[in-house]
Design a protein around this motif. Structure first.
Motif, PDB file in Angstrom:
ATOM      1  N   VAL A 179      44.655  52.971  45.105  1.00 16.25           N
ATOM      2  CA  VAL A 179      44.249  51.916  46.043  1.00 16.25           C
ATOM      3  C   VAL A 179      43.262  50.988  45.329  1.00 16.25           C
ATOM      4  CG1 VAL A 179      43.463  51.411  48.379  1.00 16.25           C
ATOM      5  CG2 VAL A 179      44.425  53.671  47.857  1.00 16.25           C
ATOM      6  N   PRO A 180      43.748  49.901  44.730  1.00 18.36           N
ATOM      7  CA  PRO A 180      42.853  48.996  44.009  1.00 18.36           C
ATOM      8  C   PRO A 180      42.232  47.938  44.933  1.00 18.36           C
ATOM      9  CG  PRO A 180      45.125  48.961  43.149  1.00 18.36           C
ATOM     10  CD  PRO A 180      45.150  49.562  44.515  1.00 18.36           C
ATOM     11  N   ASN A 181      41.102  47.428  44.501  1.00 21.78           N
ATOM     12  CA  ASN A 181      40.580  46.163  45.025  1.00 21.78           C
ATOM     13  C   ASN A 181      41.000  45.077  44.057  1.00 21.78           C
ATOM     14  OD1 ASN A 181      39.357  46.542  47.473  1.00 21.78           O
ATOM     15  ND2 ASN A 181      37.270  46.633  46.694  1.00 21.78           N
ATOM     16  N   HIS A 182      41.897  44.203  44.500  1.00 26.38           N
ATOM     17  CA  HIS A 182      42.405  43.144  43.625  1.00 26.38           C
ATOM     18  C   HIS A 182      41.917  41.792  44.122  1.00 26.38           C
ATOM     19  CE1 HIS A 182      45.022  41.374  40.630  1.00 26.38           C
ATOM     20  NE2 HIS A 182      45.495  40.549  41.546  1.00 26.38           N
ATOM     21  N   PHE A 183      41.142  41.108  43.275  1.00 24.95           N
ATOM     22  CA  PHE A 183      40.601  39.795  43.624  1.00 24.95           C
ATOM     23  C   PHE A 183      41.427  38.697  42.969  1.00 24.95           C
ATOM     24  CE2 PHE A 183      37.050  42.592  44.392  1.00 24.95           C
ATOM     25  CZ  PHE A 183      36.396  42.021  45.478  1.00 24.95           C
ATOM     26  N   ARG A 184      41.667  37.622  43.738  1.00 26.11           N
ATOM     27  CA  ARG A 184      42.413  36.475  43.234  1.00 26.11           C
ATOM     28  C   ARG A 184      41.681  35.185  43.559  1.00 26.11           C
ATOM     29  NH1 ARG A 184      48.303  36.864  45.808  1.00 26.11           N
ATOM     30  NH2 ARG A 184      48.368  34.819  44.845  1.00 26.11           N
ATOM     31  N   PRO A 185      41.761  34.208  42.656  1.00 21.88           N
ATOM     32  CA  PRO A 185      41.194  32.892  42.989  1.00 21.88           C
ATOM     33  C   PRO A 185      41.970  32.250  44.139  1.00 21.88           C
ATOM     34  CG  PRO A 185      41.642  33.094  40.629  1.00 21.88           C
ATOM     35  CD  PRO A 185      42.307  34.252  41.298  1.00 21.88           C
ATOM     36  N   SER A 186      41.287  31.492  44.939  1.00 24.08           N
ATOM     37  CA  SER A 186      41.959  30.787  46.026  1.00 24.08           C
ATOM     38  C   SER A 186      42.818  29.666  45.466  1.00 24.08           C
ATOM     39  CB  SER A 186      40.937  30.198  47.004  1.00 24.08           C
ATOM     40  OG  SER A 186      41.576  29.314  47.903  1.00 24.08           O
ATOM     41  N   PRO A 187      44.113  29.601  45.854  1.00 23.41           N
ATOM     42  CA  PRO A 187      44.959  28.500  45.376  1.00 23.41           C
ATOM     43  C   PRO A 187      44.576  27.172  46.028  1.00 23.41           C
ATOM     44  CG  PRO A 187      46.148  29.811  46.963  1.00 23.41           C
ATOM     45  CD  PRO A 187      44.844  30.525  46.724  1.00 23.41           C
ATOM     46  N   LEU A 228      39.910  39.092  48.028  1.00 22.52           N
ATOM     47  CA  LEU A 228      40.786  40.250  47.973  1.00 22.52           C
ATOM     48  C   LEU A 228      42.179  39.884  48.474  1.00 22.52           C
ATOM     49  CD1 LEU A 228      38.356  42.945  49.423  1.00 22.52           C
ATOM     50  CD2 LEU A 228      39.247  42.893  47.085  1.00 22.52           C
ATOM     51  N   ALA A 229      43.185  40.057  47.626  1.00 16.82           N
ATOM     52  CA  ALA A 229      44.568  39.780  48.014  1.00 16.82           C
ATOM     53  C   ALA A 229      45.498  40.398  46.970  1.00 16.82           C
ATOM     54  CB  ALA A 229      44.836  38.284  48.127  1.00 16.82           C
ATOM     55  N   SER A 230      46.492  41.111  47.424  1.00 18.63           N
ATOM     56  CA  SER A 230      47.437  41.762  46.521  1.00 18.63           C
ATOM     57  C   SER A 230      48.373  40.752  45.870  1.00 18.63           C
ATOM     58  CB  SER A 230      48.262  42.798  47.298  1.00 18.63           C
ATOM     59  OG  SER A 230      47.441  43.786  47.866  1.00 18.63           O
ATOM     60  N   GLU A 231      49.014  41.161  44.781  1.00 21.69           N
ATOM     61  CA  GLU A 231      50.056  40.360  44.133  1.00 21.69           C
ATOM     62  C   GLU A 231      50.930  41.263  43.277  1.00 21.69           C
ATOM     63  OE1 GLU A 231      48.834  37.545  41.096  1.00 21.69           O
ATOM     64  OE2 GLU A 231      46.862  38.486  41.011  1.00 21.69           O
ATOM     65  N   THR A 232      52.087  40.736  42.884  1.00 16.40           N
ATOM     66  CA  THR A 232      53.090  41.555  42.204  1.00 16.40           C
ATOM     67  C   THR A 232      52.631  42.065  40.840  1.00 16.40           C
ATOM     68  OG1 THR A 232      54.102  39.523  41.367  1.00 16.40           O
ATOM     69  CG2 THR A 232      55.050  40.469  43.377  1.00 16.40           C
ATOM     70  N   SER A 233      51.738  41.360  40.164  1.00 17.76           N
ATOM     71  CA  SER A 233      51.309  41.771  38.826  1.00 17.76           C
ATOM     72  C   SER A 233      50.604  43.125  38.825  1.00 17.76           C
ATOM     73  CB  SER A 233      50.386  40.710  38.222  1.00 17.76           C
ATOM     74  OG  SER A 233      49.174  40.618  38.956  1.00 17.76           O
ATOM     75  N   GLN A 234      50.096  43.549  39.980  1.00 21.91           N
ATOM     76  CA  GLN A 234      49.395  44.829  40.053  1.00 21.91           C
ATOM     77  C   GLN A 234      50.295  46.008  39.721  1.00 21.91           C
ATOM     78  OE1 GLN A 234      47.561  43.608  44.153  1.00 21.91           O
ATOM     79  NE2 GLN A 234      46.554  45.485  43.481  1.00 21.91           N
ATOM     80  N   ILE A 235      51.578  45.865  39.951  1.00 24.47           N
ATOM     81  CA  ILE A 235      52.476  47.009  39.823  1.00 24.47           C
ATOM     82  C   ILE A 235      52.584  47.469  38.376  1.00 24.47           C
ATOM     83  CG2 ILE A 235      54.873  47.736  40.155  1.00 24.47           C
ATOM     84  CD1 ILE A 235      54.714  45.678  42.619  1.00 24.47           C
ATOM     85  N   ALA A 236      52.814  46.545  37.461  1.00 25.31           N
ATOM     86  CA  ALA A 236      52.875  46.908  36.050  1.00 25.31           C
ATOM     87  C   ALA A 236      51.525  47.413  35.567  1.00 25.31           C
ATOM     88  CB  ALA A 236      53.327  45.703  35.219  1.00 25.31           C
ATOM     89  N   ALA A 237      50.449  46.801  36.061  1.00 24.31           N
ATOM     90  CA  ALA A 237      49.105  47.215  35.650  1.00 24.31           C
ATOM     91  C   ALA A 237      48.819  48.650  36.057  1.00 24.31           C
ATOM     92  CB  ALA A 237      48.067  46.263  36.246  1.00 24.31           C
ATOM     93  N   VAL A 238      49.220  49.023  37.264  1.00 25.71           N
ATOM     94  CA  VAL A 238      48.973  50.384  37.747  1.00 25.71           C
ATOM     95  C   VAL A 238      49.860  51.390  37.018  1.00 25.71           C
ATOM     96  CG1 VAL A 238      49.269  51.885  39.755  1.00 25.71           C
ATOM     97  CG2 VAL A 238      48.000  49.737  39.964  1.00 25.71           C
ATOM     98  N   LEU A 239      51.111  51.053  36.783  1.00 25.08           N
ATOM     99  CA  LEU A 239      51.976  51.950  36.020  1.00 25.08           C
ATOM    100  C   LEU A 239      51.380  52.236  34.638  1.00 25.08           C
ATOM    101  CD1 LEU A 239      55.612  50.713  36.785  1.00 25.08           C
ATOM    102  CD2 LEU A 239      54.696  53.003  37.212  1.00 25.08           C
ATOM    103  N   SER A 240      50.879  51.196  33.994  1.00 27.35           N
ATOM    104  CA  SER A 240      50.262  51.362  32.679  1.00 27.35           C
ATOM    105  C   SER A 240      49.017  52.244  32.759  1.00 27.35           C
ATOM    106  CB  SER A 240      49.913  49.993  32.101  1.00 27.35           C
ATOM    107  OG  SER A 240      49.244  50.116  30.860  1.00 27.35           O
ATOM    108  N   GLN A 241      48.197  52.024  33.774  1.00 31.62           N
ATOM    109  CA  GLN A 241      46.968  52.808  33.910  1.00 31.62           C
ATOM    110  C   GLN A 241      47.253  54.272  34.208  1.00 31.62           C
ATOM    111  OE1 GLN A 241      43.925  51.568  33.269  1.00 31.62           O
ATOM    112  NE2 GLN A 241      43.135  53.658  33.452  1.00 31.62           N
TER     113      GLN A 241
END
Length: 332
Positions: free
Chosen positions: A108-116, A125-138
């Motif tokens: 369960v990550p806390n993922h921060f993103r800049p406001s578009p 705090l807002a999820s995005e697809t890039s987290q998936i590869a990052a978590v698999l790697s970790q």
């Protein structure tokens, strides 16, 4: 009970089940949410916090607590929980620990993103697809690090997704293998990982809020469950139904939890920072979390681990009638 093919999940019968059960007790009663006959495999879950190296996200890791964890020949699949927009990871602790007790490592990550819309404002705090590869790697790192609490017990070849609200939309777009930048679910191209086997999402749908167009989900057989509160005032129940209809291939399930609003999954109603749900839940919070976690975990076990008992719980008419809090439609 359904006649289940002897090869179980490899060649499954196409059968649809819909059941509405009478309430055995008044909503709000603190009895077991599901009259459980399939309890978690572990009595407790442990937790530690680490940093995801690829993106510097701080993440809580929940895993089954077992006295023989390092000597018991365990192999727990990875489950990534994608948080709702503006909701801190701590608000999912009760839900995540419950799912972990069914034999998963829940991240369960806390993922921060800049406001578009305002790049100069602080990231949110807002999820995005890039987290998936990052978590698999970790998780591959954690599994080989002798100082990690989960060293050598992670099945890095099996990935499931959980998600709430905006995080659920991110998970659905990942399963659809679509980078939906216009919906802010993705900021860079990605490829759906081969390890991804199933997802279960609460209070989530996949639609364009401007055009109100619901988006097709070509899931290629990846199992998808939508779990929905029947008084959700943020992600409306009919939107979950429209999304369910656009999941192209089974297995899939739509579970409606009576008396649950948009935040029945979190430790408190309308957690700090979140856009509040105007509807007050009538379902006791502990019962709601247990119900949502149970359906989530058993759906993942059925479709990631080919767990026959979990499969029966999801797809057996007898099991459904033992659940007094939910309505389920499931296509196997």
């Amino acid at each position: 009970m359904l006649n289940i093919n002897s090869r179980f999940l490899s060649v499954k019968p196409r059968a649809i089940i819909s059941a509405i059960t009478a309430l055995a007790a008044a909503i709000g009663d603190k009895t077991s949410a599901t009259n459980l006959e399939y309890s978690p495999q572990f009595n407790e879950a442990s937790r530690y916090t680490t940093t995801i190296s690829a993106n510097n996200d701080l993440a809580d890791i929940y895993y089954p607590k077992a006295s023989d964890l390092q000597s018991g020949n365990y192999s727990f699949p990875i489950v990534l929980l994608l948080q709702g927009a503006l909701i801190d990871k701590s608000f999912y602790s009760d839900y995540a620990s419950r799912v972990a007790r069914y034999g998963f490592v829940v991240v369960v990550p806390n993922h921060f993103r800049p406001s578009p819309f305002n790049p100069t404002s602080p990231p949110k705090l807002a999820s995005e697809t890039s987290q998936i590869a990052a978590v698999l790697s970790q998780m591959a790192i954690e599994n080989t690090n002798p100082t990690s609490p989960i060293a050598s017990v992670v099945d890095t070849q099996r990935l499931g997704l959980l998600g709430h609200s905006f995080g659920g939309a991110v998970g659905l777009s990942t399963i659809a293998n679509k980078c939906l930048t216009e919906l802010l679910l993705c900021r860079e191209p990605f490829t759906r990982p081969k390890e991804l086997l199933a997802g279960a999402f609460f209070g989530a749908n996949l639609r364009n809020p401007i055009t109100n167009e619901f988006i097709a989900i070509p899931n290629d057989g990846i199992a998808v469950a939508l779990i929905q509160g029947d008084i959700d005032g943020v992600a409306l129940p009919e939107r979950a139904q429209s999304t369910f209809d656009r999941i192209e291939t089974p297995p899939k399930a739509l579970v409606t939890v009576r008396g649950a609003n948009h935040f029945a999954i979190t430790n408190v109603n309308n957690p700090a920072g979140a856009n509040p749900d105007p509807h007050t839940p009538t379902l006791d919070r502990a019962v709601g979390i247990e119900t949502i976690a149970t359906w989530s975990a058993l759906f993942l076990r059925a479709n990631m681990l080919e767990d026959r008992a979990a499969y029966d719980y999801i797809y057996s008419k007898e099991s459904i009638f033992r659940n007094s809090m939910s309505l389920i439609s499931a296509l196997s």
